[in-house]
Design a protein around this motif. Structure first.
Motif, PDB file in Angstrom:
ATOM      1  N   UNK A   1       0.711  -1.097   0.087  1.00 29.49           N
ATOM      2  CA  UNK A   1       0.092   0.030  -0.116  1.00 29.49           C
ATOM      3  C   UNK A   1       0.998   1.177  -0.027  1.00 29.49           C
ATOM      4  N   UNK A   2       1.773   1.103   0.694  1.00 28.41           N
ATOM      5  CA  UNK A   2       2.771   2.378   0.843  1.00 28.41           C
ATOM      6  C   UNK A   2       3.431   2.540  -0.499  1.00 28.41           C
TER       7      UNK A   2
ATOM      8  N   UNK B   1       0.937   2.399   5.666  1.00 25.32           N
ATOM      9  CA  UNK B   1      -0.022   2.036   4.686  1.00 25.32           C
ATOM     10  C   UNK B   1      -1.141   1.303   5.020  1.00 25.32           C
ATOM     11  N   UNK B   2      -1.512   0.860   6.312  1.00 20.05           N
ATOM     12  CA  UNK B   2      -2.537   0.191   6.709  1.00 20.05           C
ATOM     13  C   UNK B   2      -3.340   1.291   7.366  1.00 20.05           C
ATOM     14  N   UNK B   3      -4.689   1.076   7.503  1.00 17.14           N
ATOM     15  CA  UNK B   3      -5.712   1.662   8.017  1.00 17.14           C
ATOM     16  C   UNK B   3      -5.315   2.635   9.411  1.00 17.14           C
TER      17      UNK B   3
ATOM     18  N   UNK C   1       3.327  -5.179   7.313  1.00 11.60           N
ATOM     19  CA  UNK C   1       3.572  -6.242   6.064  1.00 11.60           C
ATOM     20  C   UNK C   1       3.238  -7.842   6.399  1.00 11.60           C
ATOM     21  N   UNK C   2       3.782  -7.945   7.708  1.00 13.19           N
ATOM     22  CA  UNK C   2       4.131  -9.205   7.848  1.00 13.19           C
ATOM     23  C   UNK C   2       2.462  -9.717   8.518  1.00 13.19           C
ATOM     24  N   UNK C   3       1.596  -8.763   9.344  1.00  7.95           N
ATOM     25  CA  UNK C   3       0.464  -8.974   9.798  1.00  7.95           C
ATOM     26  C   UNK C   3      -0.342  -9.319   8.622  1.00  7.95           C
TER      27      UNK C   3
ATOM     28  N   UNK D   1       4.304 -14.942  14.053  1.00  7.11           N
ATOM     29  CA  UNK D   1       4.891 -14.490  12.944  1.00  7.11           C
ATOM     30  C   UNK D   1       5.543 -13.319  13.510  1.00  7.11           C
ATOM     31  N   UNK D   2       5.229 -12.686  14.510  1.00 11.01           N
ATOM     32  CA  UNK D   2       5.961 -11.439  14.990  1.00 11.01           C
ATOM     33  C   UNK D   2       7.102 -12.063  15.656  1.00 11.01           C
TER      34      UNK D   2
END
Length: 338
Positions: free
Chosen positions: A1-2, A232-234, A287-289, A329-330
């Motif tokens: 998104x970025x 780039x997320x909400x 991005x990972x999430x 994941x984190x």
């Protein structure tokens, strides 16, 4: 998104965006459009006057008069272009030259409209094309000024006696030679199309370009207001608005879950490696999430290093599974500060 936002910003800022042009640059566009129309008129009149077969369909004196006027208006506009271009960066010129542009163009257009026949299809389309461009390009103050001056100059031309007699449908044409109905005469049909279609297509092209840029700018502004600049997320505002909408809907109030994730020891990352590395950690974490969520799940940045996930239409075990997947994941992610 970025990357998408950066690409869109580059398109809007780096490329020529008509909506973002200075007023003088918009005036230059109007002048060029006017020169295009004058070129069409001059070409038609010269060709018609030079043809022994076509000259019978026109009033020679009227066409000769308008040809001289067209040539004068053409060269006057050509001479004005470099003056406007020269003062494009002058502060006072930015304020006053657009009004001079409108005065010149409106005076010439109204005179052409009045003396060429106020009901003639070709000249009407020419004038309408200019009106639409003016409405799209300029601010309301300029539009109101142009409208007021148009009414004034039209009335002044009528009262001054420059044109006498009744308003004629097309005074440059010999309607008796053309015959009735007019559309059965090929010269009349071709001339009407010649005066109407090219300016109409040119105006449509310019307007479609402006509207396309307008949509891109609105899309960029909308995304900019909804997305977090860094990740780039909400952003938090969108998350809050979405949760309020869910709470107000009886069908969804009990069918969604909220996950709040916080990056441990994030402050030490900024203190040890600097904020630029900290920003990269946030970007890569977001991005990972996203990679471990479903398309319908809503991910946003709620605070500095806090991420909020809204999960709808899922059972408890599915929510736990998504939460654990994101946590692992984190945990397994090796970022620059690891």
């Amino acid at each position: 998104m970025r990357n998408k936002l950066q690409q869109l910003r580059s398109q809007l800022v780096g490329n020529p965006n008509i909506l973002n042009w200075r007023p003088i640059h918009k005036c230059l566009l109007m002048f060029v459009f006017f020169i295009f129309i004058k070129t069409l008129w001059i070409t038609w009149k010269v060709c018609t006057l030079s043809s022994a077969q076509l000259i019978k369909y026109i009033n020679v004196d009227s066409v000769m008069f308008h040809l001289k006027v067209d040539i004068f208006e053409f060269f006057l506009t050509v001479l004005i272009l470099p003056i406007f271009y020269r003062y494009q960066n002058h502060i006072q010129a930015q304020r006053y030259l657009p009004y001079l542009c409108m005065v010149l163009l409106i005076t010439m257009l109204v005179f052409d409209w009045y003396t060429s026949g106020i009901l003639a299809v070709g000249i009407v389309i020419n004038v309408v094309s200019f009106v639409y461009l003016m409405i799209v390009l300029f601010e309301r103050k300029m539009i109101l000024f142009s409208l007021a001056y148009s009414l004034f100059i039209f009335y002044a031309i009528h009262m001054s006696g420059i044109v006498t007699g009744e308003h004629q449908y097309a005074p440059m044409f010999n309607l008796s030679a053309i015959g009735y109905p007019n559309f059965k005469n090929l010269f009349w049909v071709f001339s009407t199309l010649y005066f109407s279609v090219p300016p109409f297509l040119m105006g449509i092209f310019i307007l479609s370009t402006i509207l396309n840029q307008w949509r891109k700018r609105e899309t960029f502004i909308t995304e900019l207001s909804q997305k977090d600049d860094l990740t780039g997320i909400y952003n938090r505002r969108v998350l809050t608005q979405h949760l309020l909408e869910l709470d107000q809907d009886p069908q969804t109030v009990s069918s969604y879950a909220i996950l709040l994730l916080d990056l441990d020891h994030f402050k030490s990352v900024n203190d040890t490696y600097g904020h630029m590395i900290g920003d990269q950690v946030l970007i890569q974490s977001a991005h990972l999430l996203k990679q471990h969520l479903r398309p319908d799940d809503l991910l946003g940045r709620y605070g500095g290093e806090e991420f909020l996930i809204v999960i709808q239409n899922s059972h408890d075990y599915e929510v736990y599974r998504i939460a654990e997947r994101c946590r692992q994941a984190l945990e397994n992610f090796r970022h620059l500060a690891s």
